[in-house]
Design a protein around this motif. Structure first.
Motif, PDB file in Angstrom:
ATOM      1  N   SER A  58       0.933  -1.269   0.119  1.00 29.06           N
ATOM      2  CA  SER A  58       0.175  -0.034   0.054  1.00 29.06           C
ATOM      3  C   SER A  58       0.738   1.153  -0.048  1.00 29.06           C
ATOM      4  O   SER A  58       0.499   2.220  -0.409  1.00 29.06           O
ATOM      5  CB  SER A  58      -1.052  -0.080   1.256  1.00 29.06           C
ATOM      6  N   LEU A  59       1.944   1.411   0.654  1.00 27.86           N
ATOM      7  CA  LEU A  59       2.873   2.257   0.636  1.00 27.86           C
ATOM      8  C   LEU A  59       3.606   2.593  -0.737  1.00 27.86           C
ATOM      9  O   LEU A  59       3.542   3.652  -1.252  1.00 27.86           O
ATOM     10  CB  LEU A  59       4.174   2.280   1.537  1.00 27.86           C
ATOM     11  N   THR A  60       3.880   1.495  -1.437  1.00 22.34           N
ATOM     12  CA  THR A  60       4.281   1.689  -2.883  1.00 22.34           C
ATOM     13  C   THR A  60       3.440   2.262  -3.732  1.00 22.34           C
ATOM     14  O   THR A  60       3.559   2.981  -4.575  1.00 22.34           O
ATOM     15  CB  THR A  60       4.713   0.164  -3.305  1.00 22.34           C
ATOM     16  N   PHE A  61       1.943   1.904  -3.491  1.00 21.63           N
ATOM     17  CA  PHE A  61       0.996   2.076  -4.704  1.00 21.63           C
ATOM     18  C   PHE A  61       0.276   3.579  -4.281  1.00 21.63           C
ATOM     19  O   PHE A  61       0.011   4.282  -5.123  1.00 21.63           O
ATOM     20  CB  PHE A  61      -0.123   1.191  -4.757  1.00 21.63           C
ATOM     21  N   PHE A  62       0.209   3.726  -2.810  1.00 27.22           N
ATOM     22  CA  PHE A  62      -0.496   4.862  -2.462  1.00 27.22           C
ATOM     23  C   PHE A  62       0.270   5.647  -1.267  1.00 27.22           C
ATOM     24  O   PHE A  62      -0.122   5.958  -0.267  1.00 27.22           O
ATOM     25  CB  PHE A  62      -1.733   4.675  -1.741  1.00 27.22           C
ATOM     26  N   GLY A  63       1.665   5.802  -1.567  1.00 27.36           N
ATOM     27  CA  GLY A  63       2.495   6.427  -0.443  1.00 27.36           C
ATOM     28  C   GLY A  63       3.344   7.334  -1.258  1.00 27.36           C
ATOM     29  O   GLY A  63       2.964   8.194  -1.912  1.00 27.36           O
ATOM     30  N   GLY A  64       4.374   7.594  -0.507  1.00 24.48           N
ATOM     31  CA  GLY A  64       5.248   8.648  -1.013  1.00 24.48           C
ATOM     32  C   GLY A  64       6.604   8.379  -0.247  1.00 24.48           C
ATOM     33  O   GLY A  64       6.781   7.752   0.727  1.00 24.48           O
ATOM     34  N   TYR A  65       7.725   8.980  -0.960  1.00 26.37           N
ATOM     35  CA  TYR A  65       9.182   8.708  -0.416  1.00 26.37           C
ATOM     36  C   TYR A  65       9.148   9.357   1.174  1.00 26.37           C
ATOM     37  O   TYR A  65       9.929   8.473   2.068  1.00 26.37           O
ATOM     38  CB  TYR A  65       9.921   9.609  -1.190  1.00 26.37           C
ATOM     39  N   ASP A  66       8.627  10.455   1.469  1.00 19.03           N
ATOM     40  CA  ASP A  66       8.647  10.894   2.730  1.00 19.03           C
ATOM     41  C   ASP A  66       7.883  10.061   3.947  1.00 19.03           C
ATOM     42  O   ASP A  66       8.338   9.824   4.844  1.00 19.03           O
ATOM     43  CB  ASP A  66       8.204  12.392   2.735  1.00 19.03           C
ATOM     44  N   LEU A  67       6.604   9.620   3.432  1.00 14.45           N
ATOM     45  CA  LEU A  67       5.799   8.762   4.139  1.00 14.45           C
ATOM     46  C   LEU A  67       6.376   7.402   4.442  1.00 14.45           C
ATOM     47  O   LEU A  67       6.529   6.879   5.576  1.00 14.45           O
ATOM     48  CB  LEU A  67       4.410   8.564   3.644  1.00 14.45           C
ATOM     49  N   ALA A  68       7.053   6.797   3.385  1.00 15.55           N
ATOM     50  CA  ALA A  68       7.762   5.717   3.642  1.00 15.55           C
ATOM     51  C   ALA A  68       9.009   6.040   4.544  1.00 15.55           C
ATOM     52  O   ALA A  68       9.391   4.899   5.490  1.00 15.55           O
ATOM     53  CB  ALA A  68       8.304   5.145   2.345  1.00 15.55           C
ATOM     54  N   PHE A  69       9.619   6.928   4.272  1.00 17.11           N
ATOM     55  CA  PHE A  69      11.040   7.434   5.244  1.00 17.11           C
ATOM     56  C   PHE A  69      10.400   7.387   6.483  1.00 17.11           C
ATOM     57  O   PHE A  69      11.264   7.010   7.684  1.00 17.11           O
ATOM     58  CB  PHE A  69      11.528   8.683   4.741  1.00 17.11           C
ATOM     59  N   LEU A  70       9.216   8.295   6.944  1.00 15.83           N
ATOM     60  CA  LEU A  70       8.959   8.375   8.436  1.00 15.83           C
ATOM     61  C   LEU A  70       8.390   6.899   8.905  1.00 15.83           C
ATOM     62  O   LEU A  70       8.856   6.850  10.246  1.00 15.83           O
ATOM     63  CB  LEU A  70       7.917   9.241   8.474  1.00 15.83           C
ATOM     64  N   THR A  71       7.898   6.190   8.107  1.00 18.56           N
ATOM     65  CA  THR A  71       7.550   4.637   8.752  1.00 18.56           C
ATOM     66  C   THR A  71       8.878   3.983   9.038  1.00 18.56           C
ATOM     67  O   THR A  71       8.802   3.315  10.094  1.00 18.56           O
ATOM     68  CB  THR A  71       6.815   4.076   7.588  1.00 18.56           C
ATOM     69  N   GLY A  72       9.961   4.121   8.324  1.00 22.19           N
ATOM     70  CA  GLY A  72      11.172   3.523   8.608  1.00 22.19           C
ATOM     71  C   GLY A  72      11.635   4.088   9.821  1.00 22.19           C
ATOM     72  O   GLY A  72      12.584   3.281  10.565  1.00 22.19           O
ATOM     73  N   PHE A  73      11.930   5.160  10.011  1.00 23.94           N
ATOM     74  CA  PHE A  73      12.122   6.067  11.092  1.00 23.94           C
ATOM     75  C   PHE A  73      11.685   5.522  12.513  1.00 23.94           C
ATOM     76  O   PHE A  73      12.382   5.376  13.248  1.00 23.94           O
ATOM     77  CB  PHE A  73      12.118   7.792  10.880  1.00 23.94           C
ATOM     78  N   ILE A  74      10.387   5.799  12.412  1.00 27.71           N
ATOM     79  CA  ILE A  74       9.599   4.978  13.464  1.00 27.71           C
ATOM     80  C   ILE A  74      10.093   3.599  13.976  1.00 27.71           C
ATOM     81  O   ILE A  74      10.288   3.433  15.019  1.00 27.71           O
ATOM     82  CB  ILE A  74       8.107   5.273  13.370  1.00 27.71           C
ATOM     83  N   ALA A  75       9.818   2.666  13.011  1.00 31.05           N
ATOM     84  CA  ALA A  75      10.477   1.389  13.075  1.00 31.05           C
ATOM     85  C   ALA A  75      11.811   1.466  13.711  1.00 31.05           C
ATOM     86  O   ALA A  75      12.143   0.553  14.536  1.00 31.05           O
ATOM     87  CB  ALA A  75      10.247   0.664  11.789  1.00 31.05           C
ATOM     88  N   GLY A  76      12.793   2.187  12.948  1.00 26.08           N
ATOM     89  CA  GLY A  76      14.048   2.112  13.649  1.00 26.08           C
ATOM     90  C   GLY A  76      14.299   2.530  14.995  1.00 26.08           C
ATOM     91  O   GLY A  76      15.014   2.113  15.626  1.00 26.08           O
TER      92      GLY A  76
END
Length: 207
Positions: free
Chosen positions: A103-121
């Motif tokens: 869903s991130l790939t289809f309906f997301g954005g670089y910044d939203l994917a970045f923030l998701t990874g930052f929170i997980a990290g």
């Protein structure tokens, strides 16, 4: 920067799977760097206004929040219909996958994917992230879906609307610095929230 900019999801996926993974991993690396510096809290606010549209689509897919409801405080009423129309067409055009990365790939954005990874990290390092706005709620829930337990390390600037929390406490039951129930972004509000969080740390009370 991972690419030239997220694409319109109506025409094609907003990112390739490789771009999504790259943005996510870059967020994780920054979280590791923050932990290495000794940060206990990190506040993140995304500056791209279109991110709130992507975030609203993610909350619609994963948390069943209607687009008209999530976007109402952020857009003029005459624009909401047009935005919701295009977003709904994009959702019908592509598979509305329950897989967070898809869903991130289809309906997301670089910044939203970045923030998701930052929170997980940050969660992996046992550190906390302060987020605000629709993008904060969306990224926190996506991180929880990708890496269970991540949401325990997220604090929101403000509480989500009561109806959202009652409907999905996992997505919107985040602890909040302020009790006002709003998801309109505010840079000054986030700075004030960080100040309050910092002042509550034991070492900040030392002379």
């Amino acid at each position: 920067t991972v690419g030239f900019g997220s694409r319109n999801p109506y025409h094609q996926p907003s990112m390739t799977s490789a771009e999504c993974r790259s943005a996510f991993d870059k967020g994780r690396r920054l979280a590791e760097w923050e932990a290495m510096k000794g940060s206990l809290w990190a506040g993140v606010r995304l500056m791209n206004p279109s991110t709130c549209i992507f975030a609203a689509m993610q909350l619609y897919i994963h948390a069943s929040v209607r687009l008209e409801e999530s976007l109402k405080p952020l857009l003029d009423l005459d624009r909401i219909e047009a935005v919701v129309y295009v977003a709904q067409k994009a959702l019908r055009r592509h598979p509305m996958s329950r897989d967070a990365f898809t869903s991130l790939t289809f309906f997301g954005g670089y910044d939203l994917a970045f923030l998701t990874g930052f929170i997980a990290g940050m969660a992996s390092e046992g550190r906390f992230t302060l987020v605000g706005g629709l993008e904060g709620f969306a990224a926190a829930y996506l991180a929880e879906l990708i890496q269970p337990g991540s949401a325990q390390y997220v604090t929101a600037t403000q509480s989500a609307p009561s109806s959202w929390t009652e409907e999905n406490s996992e997505a919107f039951g985040l602890p909040a610095v302020f009790t006002s129930r709003s998801h309109s972004p505010s840079l000054s509000g986030q700075r004030l929230a960080l100040f309050h969080l910092h002042s509550s740390l034991p070492f900040s009370q030392m002379p």
